[in-house]
Design a protein around this motif. Structure first.
Motif, PDB file in Angstrom:
ATOM      1  N   ALA A 183      29.517 -99.473 -57.306  1.00 48.18           N
ATOM      2  CA  ALA A 183      28.436-100.461 -57.353  1.00 48.18           C
ATOM      3  C   ALA A 183      27.336 -99.931 -58.262  1.00 48.18           C
ATOM      4  O   ALA A 183      27.184 -98.716 -58.442  1.00 48.18           O
ATOM      5  N   ILE A 184      26.556-100.838 -58.829  1.00 42.54           N
ATOM      6  CA  ILE A 184      25.468-100.455 -59.713  1.00 42.54           C
ATOM      7  C   ILE A 184      24.511 -99.521 -58.973  1.00 42.54           C
ATOM      8  O   ILE A 184      24.254 -99.679 -57.786  1.00 42.54           O
ATOM      9  N   TYR A 213      24.036-105.788 -57.497  1.00 41.99           N
ATOM     10  CA  TYR A 213      23.171-105.736 -56.317  1.00 41.99           C
ATOM     11  C   TYR A 213      23.450-106.898 -55.360  1.00 41.99           C
ATOM     12  O   TYR A 213      23.563-108.046 -55.767  1.00 41.99           O
ATOM     13  N   ASN A 214      23.540-106.563 -54.080  1.00 32.55           N
ATOM     14  CA  ASN A 214      23.704-107.563 -53.023  1.00 32.55           C
ATOM     15  C   ASN A 214      24.968-108.395 -53.205  1.00 32.55           C
ATOM     16  O   ASN A 214      25.052-109.507 -52.682  1.00 32.55           O
ATOM     17  N   LYS A 215      25.945-107.860 -53.948  1.00 33.25           N
ATOM     18  CA  LYS A 215      27.161-108.615 -54.249  1.00 33.25           C
ATOM     19  C   LYS A 215      28.392-107.773 -53.940  1.00 33.25           C
ATOM     20  O   LYS A 215      28.343-106.557 -53.816  1.00 33.25           O
ATOM     21  N   GLY A 216      29.535-108.513 -53.832  1.00 37.33           N
ATOM     22  CA  GLY A 216      30.823-107.864 -53.768  1.00 37.33           C
ATOM     23  C   GLY A 216      31.464-107.903 -55.137  1.00 37.33           C
ATOM     24  O   GLY A 216      30.814-108.170 -56.149  1.00 37.33           O
ATOM     25  N   LEU A 217      32.777-107.663 -55.196  1.00 38.14           N
ATOM     26  CA  LEU A 217      33.493-107.703 -56.466  1.00 38.14           C
ATOM     27  C   LEU A 217      33.461-109.104 -57.055  1.00 38.14           C
ATOM     28  O   LEU A 217      33.517-110.102 -56.322  1.00 38.14           O
ATOM     29  N   PHE A 218      33.365-109.165 -58.372  1.00 37.86           N
ATOM     30  CA  PHE A 218      33.399-110.427 -59.115  1.00 37.86           C
ATOM     31  C   PHE A 218      32.344-111.409 -58.606  1.00 37.86           C
ATOM     32  O   PHE A 218      32.585-112.608 -58.497  1.00 37.86           O
ATOM     33  N   ASN A 219      31.173-110.841 -58.269  1.00 35.43           N
ATOM     34  CA  ASN A 219      30.015-111.652 -57.860  1.00 35.43           C
ATOM     35  C   ASN A 219      30.225-112.344 -56.518  1.00 35.43           C
ATOM     36  O   ASN A 219      29.511-113.295 -56.189  1.00 35.43           O
ATOM     37  N   PHE A 225      28.674-105.279 -46.830  1.00 33.96           N
ATOM     38  CA  PHE A 225      27.523-105.012 -45.978  1.00 33.96           C
ATOM     39  C   PHE A 225      26.563-106.196 -46.111  1.00 33.96           C
ATOM     40  O   PHE A 225      26.362-106.726 -47.205  1.00 33.96           O
ATOM     41  N   THR A 226      25.960-106.602 -45.002  1.00 30.87           N
ATOM     42  CA  THR A 226      25.155-107.831 -45.020  1.00 30.87           C
ATOM     43  C   THR A 226      23.791-107.604 -44.369  1.00 30.87           C
ATOM     44  O   THR A 226      23.529-106.567 -43.768  1.00 30.87           O
ATOM     45  N   ASN A 227      22.946-108.625 -44.517  1.00 35.59           N
ATOM     46  CA  ASN A 227      21.617-108.678 -43.889  1.00 35.59           C
ATOM     47  C   ASN A 227      20.734-107.491 -44.261  1.00 35.59           C
ATOM     48  O   ASN A 227      20.195-106.788 -43.393  1.00 35.59           O
ATOM     49  N   PRO A 228      20.558-107.229 -45.552  1.00 35.52           N
ATOM     50  CA  PRO A 228      19.691-106.106 -45.942  1.00 35.52           C
ATOM     51  C   PRO A 228      18.218-106.430 -45.669  1.00 35.52           C
ATOM     52  O   PRO A 228      17.735-107.510 -46.001  1.00 35.52           O
ATOM     53  N   ILE A 229      17.520-105.502 -45.060  1.00 40.31           N
ATOM     54  CA  ILE A 229      16.096-105.660 -44.741  1.00 40.31           C
ATOM     55  C   ILE A 229      15.377-104.362 -45.098  1.00 40.31           C
ATOM     56  O   ILE A 229      15.871-103.272 -44.801  1.00 40.31           O
ATOM     57  N   LEU A 230      14.221-104.490 -45.740  1.00 45.67           N
ATOM     58  CA  LEU A 230      13.388-103.332 -46.030  1.00 45.67           C
ATOM     59  C   LEU A 230      12.053-103.509 -45.311  1.00 45.67           C
ATOM     60  O   LEU A 230      11.344-104.493 -45.547  1.00 45.67           O
ATOM     61  N   ASN A 231      11.726-102.557 -44.452  1.00 47.81           N
ATOM     62  CA  ASN A 231      10.452-102.571 -43.731  1.00 47.81           C
ATOM     63  C   ASN A 231       9.570-101.453 -44.259  1.00 47.81           C
ATOM     64  O   ASN A 231      10.015-100.299 -44.364  1.00 47.81           O
ATOM     65  N   LEU A 232       8.327-101.801 -44.594  1.00 52.24           N
ATOM     66  CA  LEU A 232       7.341-100.817 -45.033  1.00 52.24           C
ATOM     67  C   LEU A 232       6.218-100.776 -44.005  1.00 52.24           C
ATOM     68  O   LEU A 232       5.719-101.818 -43.571  1.00 52.24           O
ATOM     69  N   GLU A 233       5.830 -99.558 -43.628  1.00 48.05           N
ATOM     70  CA  GLU A 233       4.756 -99.401 -42.662  1.00 48.05           C
ATOM     71  C   GLU A 233       3.869 -98.223 -43.048  1.00 48.05           C
ATOM     72  O   GLU A 233       4.336 -97.263 -43.670  1.00 48.05           O
ATOM     73  N   VAL A 237      31.511 -99.848 -50.660  1.00 43.77           N
ATOM     74  CA  VAL A 237      30.213 -99.499 -51.214  1.00 43.77           C
ATOM     75  C   VAL A 237      29.543-100.774 -51.705  1.00 43.77           C
ATOM     76  O   VAL A 237      30.180-101.624 -52.326  1.00 43.77           O
ATOM     77  N   ASN A 238      28.282-100.932 -51.353  1.00 41.49           N
ATOM     78  CA  ASN A 238      27.441-102.007 -51.888  1.00 41.49           C
ATOM     79  C   ASN A 238      26.063-101.421 -52.155  1.00 41.49           C
ATOM     80  O   ASN A 238      25.647-100.480 -51.484  1.00 41.49           O
ATOM     81  N   SER A 239      25.377-101.984 -53.123  1.00 38.54           N
ATOM     82  CA  SER A 239      24.001-101.555 -53.378  1.00 38.54           C
ATOM     83  C   SER A 239      23.073-102.754 -53.230  1.00 38.54           C
ATOM     84  O   SER A 239      23.455-103.893 -53.534  1.00 38.54           O
ATOM     85  N   PHE A 240      21.862-102.464 -52.776  1.00 36.23           N
ATOM     86  CA  PHE A 240      20.868-103.508 -52.506  1.00 36.23           C
ATOM     87  C   PHE A 240      19.542-103.097 -53.133  1.00 36.23           C
ATOM     88  O   PHE A 240      19.197-101.913 -53.151  1.00 36.23           O
ATOM     89  N   ILE A 241      18.821-104.074 -53.637  1.00 37.54           N
ATOM     90  CA  ILE A 241      17.583-103.783 -54.343  1.00 37.54           C
ATOM     91  C   ILE A 241      16.437-104.599 -53.760  1.00 37.54           C
ATOM     92  O   ILE A 241      16.620-105.760 -53.378  1.00 37.54           O
ATOM     93  N   PHE A 242      15.280-103.965 -53.672  1.00 39.77           N
ATOM     94  CA  PHE A 242      14.079-104.590 -53.131  1.00 39.77           C
ATOM     95  C   PHE A 242      12.927-104.347 -54.112  1.00 39.77           C
ATOM     96  O   PHE A 242      12.741-103.238 -54.596  1.00 39.77           O
TER      97      PHE A 242
END
Length: 905
Positions: free
Chosen positions: A220-221, A406-412, A417-425, A542-547
């Motif tokens: 993954a990227i 990002y946030n994708k599987g093969l061939f778009n 992996f699902t439901n990515p969430i980023l929490n900042l505190e 493997v999957n990558s997610f971007i925020f």
């Protein structure tokens, strides 16, 4: 041996009828006779050979001619004289020369006849002498003999060169070697792809990348990958062999010839990773040559040469270590790669970031192409100009790939992996940005697919505001990149990524959490993205997610300073501490509210986060208190409209911290007292506010404030007729009976010296006073009656007639007041007697008690000459009495009451 070769140019045959002898010589003439001498005598020995000539002129006779000569071994004059010579491995069609020099110091010409003799296990194929044989080396001259090895077939060379001199065969040199076909000089034996950290097991691929059916897709990227290509170089690596290595990522098909004017790979690539081999070189990182100033921008790639431990000189690996960024689709060249957006685009030609619509390796199959070019100066071959040049060998290998965006599987497709969430505190408060003031807690949450586990996670924090294209892309982004593992203490994980950190942890169901911190070292003008790369090696996912983008603030926010101190609250009445944050009392009651405030999380946690040394005085939270205020008010929620709150203020009190004052506070309001135990390192600030429970219905609030429910501390003043209307609509007065009255404390901190910018924070705590009237509801009405009696005329110690109307002054000295409580309710009560003129109020109210306060912090005992003989407790008849001294009363009306206070046990 001596023999006549020719007479006057005519070959000598040795006898009749063709012999030239006898031969007539006319007068005054001569005839040439060629004589050959060959000797098997010992070498380097002087010999004398006689020649007798018979003649018939002038009567005949004979003459003897003596010839002196030194016998020599002609082979001693070949140079160099070598017992053997190895041509090595030579490509079919190439020519390798071996020069031999012969010096003929004799007075005779020497005839040489070279021949080749194959030995066991080999032949002489491809060997020849580049002169016709036999050939003559004239007397007193030097001649060159060149032996060429020009193989035409694949074979092993093992051959002796012999020279025939004067009919004698002599061994000269043994030649060895072998021949190969050019296309087999460099053979790929293995290709493997692996992931940093072993997060995905190494995958073995075939060297034949011509088929797109078998391809690598576990990537993954944002990942870091290694491709290892294993080779066998059949001629054998020797000192001086040059290796050129140029990868192309990611092509639709491999065609390195398109980059050459001839259409063929006929020279080293102008930009490449380069190695000049030397024996025993081992493992080395290869420098990038030819890229000039563009070298820095191509450090997305690193290449290594690894020599085989088991078969050095023949087997080796080339390793490409690289980060999966945008699809470049070009071989390495001397053009600067554009750093900006390299981690945000799927292709270098894409005009949009975080878009996967343009064809790339992230939504289709594409191939990684590898050009390996070898120049071997140890093998000389003839070029088109018949010049001897180093042998060259080129090899192209391919690996088909497809990776995930990002946030994708093969061939778009959808990601596994699902439901990515980023929490900042910051300080446990949710925020939307990073800060140069306070470290930011980062939590990434993700749900694993059925049967999978989040085993590893890499965080990559990049600053996408940078656009420097003369440095490498990693530094361009001010990258902070590392696998996140559990580190309980404070440490630098990678650049701006810090611990404490928590590696992948199952929260609930299939949802996992990964935690780290982002330090205050982030760029204030940066625009950050956080890339989270998820791995499950068992399921090979493997999957990558971007925020992002995530901005950075240099100004502390309320959340940054929201590290709570610890508040303790105490309500005191006459006999006891009623409660902590909520108390019930009756009107006219005398109460005290106290607070004790210690450092709490501010001192235990936040000072450490802010870089305040906990061992110095500045770590005491008292140092930063600016002032403390107390506001007493009634609030009406959703008035005058839903979503608003109106505050009717009855009192405002303030104390300013000034070290050196008593208690280190300047108490501006006498009823509100604040003090601390500064300069003790672990400090505590205490407040005390004593008051009567208000009951004056004829007094209006001091002021009216209004605020939105969402921001209750941002209050605006309501004045004039509107304030009067709000007061009237809510029957708001100083009569607190039946009301909830708040005691709100605001502790104002000034942290400017810590953050080097103006920064003040207000922390608030509230206490609630719930008030009931003398004539309360049956639930709260514990007193049954109040009656007034004249003293008995015959015995003043006894009650006389009940007073139900006016009486004349001076007719009686005092009055009895009798308070009766309900039967069976709160048997142990003390009595407090109260009196005030009508009209009256708090300032005119007088109190008398017959005993000392037993509260934890005793209230001051009050007395008045108007009241005396107050019963300390209610008797068995549920009644208690006190007396009114009429001589101390002036003309007018008076309000008389009694309060029963529970005895603390």
């Amino acid at each position: 041996m001596i023999e006549i070769v020719s007479v006057n140019g005519v070959p000598y045959t040795g006898g009749s009828p063709n012999a030239p002898f006898p031969f007539n010589i006319s007068g005054a003439s001569s005839v040439p006779v060629v004589i050959r001498f060959c000797s098997n005598a010992v070498i380097n020995v002087l010999h004398q050979v006689p020649l007798q000539i018979n003649y018939s002129s002038q009567g005949g006779g004979s003459s003897v001619i003596l010839f002196d000569f030194l016998t020599l071994d002609p082979t001693l004059y070949f140079s160099p004289i070598a017992a053997s010579f190895a041509f090595g491995i030579k490509p079919v069609g190439s020519t390798s020369p071996y020069p031999i020099t012969f010096n003929n110091p004799t007075i005779c010409d020497v005839e040489l006849d070279p021949t080749f003799q194959p030995l066991i296990g080999g032949d002489c194929s491809g060997l020849n002498v580049n002169q016709p044989s036999p050939f003559t080396v004239p007397a007193g001259t030097i001649s060159n003999i060149i032996v060429d090895y020009s193989p035409t077939i694949v074979a092993s060379l093992n051959c002796n060169l012999r020279i025939s001199v004067c009919g004698i065969n002599r061994f000269l040199t043994q030649f060895t070697g072998s021949s190969i076909i050019d296309s087999s000089c460099l053979v790929c034996s293995d290709i493997r792809i692996s992931t940093e950290g072993g997060f995905i097991d190494e995958d073995q691929l075939t060297c034949d990348g011509s088929s797109t059916q078998a391809y690598y897709n576990f990537g993954a990227i944002g990942e870091r990958k290694l491709i290892k290509l294993s080779f066998y170089y059949s001629p054998g690596l020797q000192n001086g062999v040059e290796i050129f290595f140029n990868p192309e990522l990611w092509a639709d098909f491999c065609n390195f010839g398109a980059y050459y004017g001839s259409g063929q790979v006929d020279s080293p690539p102008p930009v490449s990773y380069y190695l000049n081999y030397s024996t025993g070189i081992g493992t080395v990182q290869l420098p990038l040559i030819g890229a000039g100033s563009a070298t820095n921008t191509q450090r997305n790639f690193k290449a290594y040469f690894v020599e085989s431990l088991t078969n050095p000189g023949f087997e080796f690996d080339l390793i490409l270590d690289f980060y999966l960024t945008q699809d470049l689709n070009s071989w390495l060249n001397s053009t600067n790669l554009i750093n900006k957006d390299r981690l945000l685009k799927n292709s270098i030609t894409s005009g949009l970031i975080l878009d996967n619509s343009l064809p790339s390796v992230y939504n289709q199959k594409k191939t990684a192409c590898f050009l390996i070019f070898i120049s071997d100066p140890n093998i000389l071959v003839a070029n088109q100009f018949n010049q001897l040049v180093p042998f060259t060998c080129a090899k192209v290998d391919t690996v088909w790939n497809s990776f995930k965006f990002y946030n994708k599987g093969l061939f778009n497709g959808p990601s596994e992996f699902t439901n990515p969430i980023l929490n900042l505190e910051r300080s446990t408060n949710p925020v939307l940005d990073f800060s140069t003031v306070i470290e930011t807690d980062v939590e990434f949450r993700i749900t694993a697919p059925p049967g999978a586990i989040l085993r590893d996670c890499v965080f990559w924090l990049i600053d996408a505001s940078n656009t420097n294209n003369v440095i490498d892309f990693f530094d361009n982004y001010d990258s902070s990149r590392s696998p996140i593992v559990t580190i309980p203490g404070a440490a630098v994980i990678a650049n701006d990524l810090r611990s404490p950190s928590v590696g992948p942890t199952l929260l609930f169901g299939s949802t996992y959490s990964v935690k780290a911190k982002v330090a205050t070292t982030v760029n204030a003008t940066g625009s950050y993205y956080l890339i989270a790369i998820c791995y499950d090696n068992v399921a090979k996912l493997v999957n990558s997610f971007i925020f992002g983008p995530i901005e950075v603030t240099e100004t502390p926010s309320a959340e940054d300073g929201c590290c709570p101190v610890a508040f303790n609250s105490f309500f005191d009445d006459y006999n006891k501490t009623l409660s902590t944050f909520c108390a019930a009392a009756t009107v006219k009651d005398r109460i005290r509210h106290r607070t004790k405030t210690t450092g709490g999380d501010l001192q235990k946690k936040c000072f450490d986060e802010w870089g305040v040394d906990p061992d110095i005085q500045s770590a005491n939270f008292l140092t930063y208190i600016k002032d403390i205020s107390l506001n007493v008010f009634k609030e009406v929620v959703d008035f005058p409209s839903v979503g608003q709150t109106t505050f009717f203020v009855f009192g405002e009190y303030k104390s300013i911290r000034i070290p050196g004052f008593p208690g280190n506070f300047n108490n501006l309001s006498p009823d509100f007292v604040v003090s601390d135990n500064f300069p003790a390192l672990v400090g505590q600030v205490e407040t005390s506010f004593e008051t009567r429970v208000r009951y004056e219905s004829n007094l209006s609030p001091l002021k009216v404030l209004i605020a939105n429910n969402a921001t209750p501390f941002t209050r605006t003043l309501v004045a004039g007729p509107l304030a009067a209307a709000y007061i009237s609509a809510n029957n708001a007065s100083f009569n607190w009976a039946g009301e909830n009255i708040f005691f709100e404390y605001q502790v104002n901190f000034d942290f400017s010296s810590i953050f080097n910018v103006p920064f003040e924070v207000c922390q608030v705590t509230r206490a609630l006073l719930q008030t009931f009237d003398f004539e309360g509801s049956p639930t709260f009405d514990l007193m049954q009656s109040l009656k007034i009696y004249k003293p008995d005329e015959t015995d003043p110690l006894l009650l006389g007639d009940e007073v139900n109307g006016p009486f004349c002054p001076g007719s009686i000295p005092f009055l009895y007041v009798e308070i009766e409580k309900q039967i069976g309710v709160l048997d142990d009560l003390n009595l407090i007697a109260l009196i005030e003129p009508i009209p009256g109020g708090i300032n005119l109210l007088e109190e008398e008690e017959s005993y000392l306060s037993s509260a934890s912090v005793p209230l001051i005992q009050l007395s008045t000459p108007k009241l005396f003989d107050v019963d300390s407790t209610f008797g068995l008849d549920n009644k208690a009495r006190f007396k009114i001294d009429l001589s101390n009363l002036g003309p007018g009306s008076w309000s008389i009451c009694g309060i029963g206070k529970l005895i603390r046990k």
